[in-house]
Enzyme design. Structure first.
Site, PDB file in Angstrom:
ATOM      1  N   PHE A 533      41.894   2.888  32.730  1.00 55.43           N
ATOM      2  CA  PHE A 533      40.577   2.647  33.299  1.00 55.43           C
ATOM      3  C   PHE A 533      39.886   1.470  32.623  1.00 55.43           C
ATOM      4  O   PHE A 533      38.985   0.861  33.173  1.00 55.43           O
ATOM      5  CB  PHE A 533      39.692   3.888  33.119  1.00 55.43           C
ATOM      6  CG  PHE A 533      39.587   4.320  31.683  1.00 55.43           C
ATOM      7  CD1 PHE A 533      38.723   3.693  30.810  1.00 55.43           C
ATOM      8  CD2 PHE A 533      40.402   5.325  31.195  1.00 55.43           C
ATOM      9  CE1 PHE A 533      38.651   4.067  29.486  1.00 55.43           C
ATOM     10  CE2 PHE A 533      40.336   5.706  29.872  1.00 55.43           C
ATOM     11  CZ  PHE A 533      39.460   5.074  29.011  1.00 55.43           C
ATOM     12  N   VAL A 536      37.266   1.975  25.696  1.00 57.40           N
ATOM     13  CA  VAL A 536      36.198   2.893  25.286  1.00 57.40           C
ATOM     14  C   VAL A 536      35.630   2.384  23.966  1.00 57.40           C
ATOM     15  O   VAL A 536      36.379   2.079  23.036  1.00 57.40           O
ATOM     16  CB  VAL A 536      36.721   4.333  25.113  1.00 57.40           C
ATOM     17  CG1 VAL A 536      35.608   5.251  24.588  1.00 57.40           C
ATOM     18  CG2 VAL A 536      37.256   4.866  26.426  1.00 57.40           C
ATOM     19  N   ASP A 647      43.397  16.731  36.296  1.00 54.08           N
ATOM     20  CA  ASP A 647      44.040  15.824  35.341  1.00 54.08           C
ATOM     21  C   ASP A 647      43.890  16.351  33.919  1.00 54.08           C
ATOM     22  O   ASP A 647      43.551  15.614  32.994  1.00 54.08           O
ATOM     23  CB  ASP A 647      43.441  14.418  35.447  1.00 54.08           C
ATOM     24  CG  ASP A 647      44.341  13.363  34.814  1.00 54.08           C
ATOM     25  OD1 ASP A 647      45.529  13.668  34.597  1.00 54.08           O
ATOM     26  OD2 ASP A 647      43.860  12.250  34.537  1.00 54.08           O
TER      27      ASP A 647
END
Length: 840
Positions: A533, A536, A647
């Site tokens: 994604f 972080v 998930d």
């Protein structure tokens, strides 16, 4: 006498019929004394692959090949350039020990292995590989994967190394002629940059873009389906190997380089008994290498598709207007550094700068290094020959000193490219930007005024419309057909649409500047980890609150729908075992989620690290298991919404200061409404190894899908082993298969992480393994609910039923390469989850 006469006649008829049809030879291998003659065949033990003689469609020539279930699906050909004209062909072991194809006494093809003994034999494996073996020593001398045709099978490698050795696919000349055609596919390594190429003879025809550790960044829809099963690894000679794998439950998926130069993902349709194309490398004219020429970019959604980069103009306007773009573009104005070199002085005091292109396939001929992004930029700026640079954590620094060739604009995915322009061109761009900004501000003021007037009239609280509807309406091209006729997503979308009117007072909206300050402009020192994604970061707000910021990468497979889904779902949930979402940020192209900071990162960081796993004794692991179970029970039964996570895995279990577990990542979660017990989707998301069989194969998901994932988690926590750690293991399968075998043999100690084993808790540990096996049973109806699981964990259920065989216990070739978004762990990479079948 009459009976004997009829018996002899029957025998003659049987022999005659045997030669009228294809005959499988009795033995399962070929030796010097056991040949294979046309039309005899040799089958793999599972019966799926066949080695034999075949005739292509619209041809009369005969070839020796391997096919899957049907002669229409030939995957490998031996005598590609030397066909047989009749049925006199023989496959045998020659006097020198090589496997050969003969036409009478003429040798048409040979494995051509030197310095071998004559005591050899050839076997045929269930993976579709033909192998030549030294019968005395049992060593493999040659296999068909070392001599690919036009098809890439699971486990087959493409190779390029320093010794000059290459393994490439080569196309058929035509669909009816398997001789070597014009197109070839292989990999190219330039220092740290690895790319796949298709060549037409010697000219590049298609390029994948650089490998970033998870995907080839210039390949559209690679985040989908089994493209994410690709892996790039080092070989023994300092080169690179590329291979892919798929889970056995998926079916037969292979990649074919067709005679037109297209690299296609194909899937065996059991109903149609044929291969179906589910993805192609050439999805538009923009995929043709260098179609727009140098210093131009191709966008398939525009007309014309080619345009010059800002600061550049057409080299030949007449040809350009005829849509012949191959001459490309040239600079309108020389760079300052070039003028300084030529004149040794310059009246222009303003330095050259870089313009940013987002979501692009970066140009060919990148020069790679491992420096940071800031150093990458400064090195390029200081080098007048440097035309552009790009940086990605999984690739490193890329720079270009030549014309920028073979660029493509994407609507999602891709990389950021910074290309060099004269400062005067940048000023022009800024003037245009200022005009646009002023227009947008005026329009925004008008809209706000209208909204305020409406609010005053209706006396309703102001709400923000979060644009989830448009995201849902975007069509995602599926890579594998699942449950045809089923809507593109599940019924929970209606609930999400209703919830997407999120009240301002219920969701903290943070601006980008505040988050940049909290993270020191997203400095690398504050980076907690990297996933598919995006990165972080750790941050600290002005009030001292520590936060974790998930910054959605433009190259991520996770789009607006997943982002909004997580905002809507998790903003409604409150539980001690669920990670808390503080807010979000949506500004321009930036999409970020702000969570509570978890100082101990994720569960996988502990249990799979031999040094850190010792910090988790049995009591702590038991507490973590129960905490995860209670979080799931809240999602399934106790929250205002019924949520299926979809998930659940160790990297999505975060640990707070006291190592208490908190379930995170709700981007793939689905809300059940009314009396729904299960739903169906043809967009499969999640992580192989944790997916239930009914979901992975049929798209069916329910509470029992999460129960299966929980069972895998339990067995990983108890054993300290990944479910994907048995890749290429000779005996077992997967963690589930290993546990099942040892459980049945009563070898319990081999299942338990020795670093946390305590004889005083042997019964509790045994009970936990039992519960884990109950949760991973193949049939969903046999798995317990989470409320039953908690009762079992607390010993409120005295008698546990015997578990049945788990799903996915067969030896799997893809489990270790499939992973969706990894969180917090600095070692996480985006190796494959699947989208459309769907990836993230």
């Amino acid at each position: 006498m009459g009976f004997r006469h009829h018996g002899n006649l029957f025998f003659v008829l049987f022999i005659f019929c045997s030669y009228e049809f294809d005959i499988a030879i009795a033995a399962d291998n070929i030796t010097s004394s056991q040949s294979m003659k046309d039309p005899e065949t040799l089958s793999s033990k599972d019966g799926n692959f066949t080695l034999g003689f075949f005739t292509p469609q619209n041809s009369t020539n005969r070839y020796v090949g391997i096919w899957w279930k049907s002669e229409s699906t030939v995957i490998w050909v031996a005598n590609r350039n030397q066909s047989l004209n009749d049925s006199s062909g023989v496959v045998t072991i020659s006097e020198d020990g090589n496997l050969v194809v003969l036409n009478g006494q003429k040798q048409l093809w040979t494995t051509n292995v030197s310095n071998i003994t004559s005591n050899t034999s050839s076997q045929f494996s269930d993976s579709g590989k033909l192998v030549l073996t030294d019968s005395t020593r049992g060593t493999i001398l040659w296999d068909s994967f070392q001599q690919p045709s036009n098809t890439l099978l699971p486990g087959m490698k493409l190779l390029s190394n320093r010794t000059g050795m290459e393994l490439k696919l080569t196309s058929w000349r035509s669909p009816s002629n398997p001789s070597i055609g014009s197109f070839s596919l292989g990999i190219v390594q330039r220092k740290t940059i690895v790319e796949a190429f298709i060549w037409n003879e010697t000219r590049p025809y298609w390029r994948s873009g650089p490998w970033n550790g998870g995907v080839f960044t210039g390949t559209r829809n690679m985040a989908g389906a089994y493209l994410n099963g690709f892996q790039v690894v080092d070989d023994d000679e300092g080169g690179k190997e590329v291979y892919y794998s798929v889970p056995s439950a998926t079916g037969f998926v292979v990649y074919i380089l067709n005679s037109q130069g297209q690299f296609e993902q194909t899937w065996w349709d059991d109903e149609k008994k044929e291969m179906e194309v589910t993805w192609s490398s050439e999805q538009s004219d923009c995929d043709v290498y260098g179609i727009c020429g140098p210093n131009a970019i191709c966008n398939s959604e525009k007309s014309p598709i080619c345009s010059c980069l800002e600061g550049f103009e057409e080299r030949n306007k007449e040809e350009w207007n005829r849509q012949n773009w191959t001459s490309g573009c040239v600079r309108k104005r020389d760079l300052k550094c070039e003028r300084v070199k030529e004149q040794n002085t310059s009246t222009d005091t303003k330095e050259d700068e870089f313009l940013k292109l987002q979501m692009v396939k970066v140009p060919d001929f990148a020069q790679g290094s491992t420096v940071t992004q800031d150093i990458c930029r400064s090195q390029c700026l200081e080098n007048c020959s440097c035309m552009a640079y790009s940086h990605h954590d999984g690739i490193g620094c890329m720079s270009w000193t030549e014309d920028l060739l073979d660029m493509q604009q994407f609507s999602s995915e891709g990389l950021d490219l910074y290309f060099r322009v004269a400062h005067s061109e940048l000023d022009k761009g800024r003037k245009t930007t200022i005009i646009i900004i002023i227009t947008v501000i005026i329009g925004t003021v008008i809209l706000v005024a209208c909204a305020y007037a409406t609010w005053r009239i209706s006396n309703h609280p102001v709400k923000i419309w979060l644009p989830i509807k448009s995201a849902m309406k975007r069509s995602n091209k599926t890579s594998l057909p699942l449950n045809k006729g089923v809507p593109s997503e599940d019924p929970s979308h209606k609930v999400i649409e209703e919830l997407s009117l999120v009240k301002l007072q219920e969701m903290l909206l943070l601006d980008f500047e505040r988050l940049a300050t909290a993270t020191n402009n997203f400095h690398l020192s504050n980076k907690l980890g990297q996933g598919g994604f995006g990165p972080v970061y750790k941050g600290k707000l002005q009030d001292g609150q520590e936060i974790a910021i998930k910054r959605l990468s433009r190259a991520s497979g996770q789009g607006l729908e997943e982002f909004m889904n997580e905002v809507v779902v998790i903003s409604k949930l409150q539980h001690r075992n669920l990670v808390r979402l503080f807010g979000c940020c949506v500004e321009g192209d930036e999409k970020m989620l702000i969570y509570e900071y978890m100082p101990n990162k994720s569960l996988d960081v502990f249990i799979f690290d031999p040094s850190k796993s010792k910090l988790l004794d049995w009591r702590k692991r038991c507490s973590i298991i129960e905490g995860i179970a209670r979080g799931l029970l809240y999602l399934h039964r106790d929250s205002r919404l019924r949520i299926i996570h979809r998930d659940l895995k160790t990297s999505n279990i975060l640990l707070d200061q006291e190592l208490n577990p908190k379930i995170s990542d709700f981007g793939m979660a689905r809300i059940f409404g009314g009396n729904e017990d299960q739903a169906n989707t043809n967009r499969i998301v999640g992580t192989y190894g944790y997916m239930s069989p009914e979901y992975a194969m049929q798209g069916l998901f329910s509470e029992k899908s999460d129960v299966f994932s929980f069972g895998v988690l339990v067995l990983e926590i108890v054993s300290g082993r990944k479910n994907t750690s048995f890749y290429d293991d000779e005996h077992a399968l997967s963690l589930l298969g290993f546990v099942w075998i040892q459980w049945n043999e009563g070898n319990i100690l081999s299942l338990i992480d020795p670093g946390m084993y305590d004889p005083n808790h042997h019964k509790d540990i045994l009970r936990c393994i039992h519960i884990g096996l109950l949760c991973v049973q193949e049939h969903a109806i046999e798995r317990p609910t989470m409320s039953a699981v908690i009762s079992m964990l607390n010993s409120e259920v005295a008698f546990l039923p015997p578990p049945s065989q788990p799903a996915f216990i067969q030896r799997q070739t893809m489990l270790n390469s499939v992973s969706s978004k990894e969180r917090y762990s600095s070692s996480s990479v985006n190796s494959v989850s699947i989208t459309n079948v769907s990836g993230r």
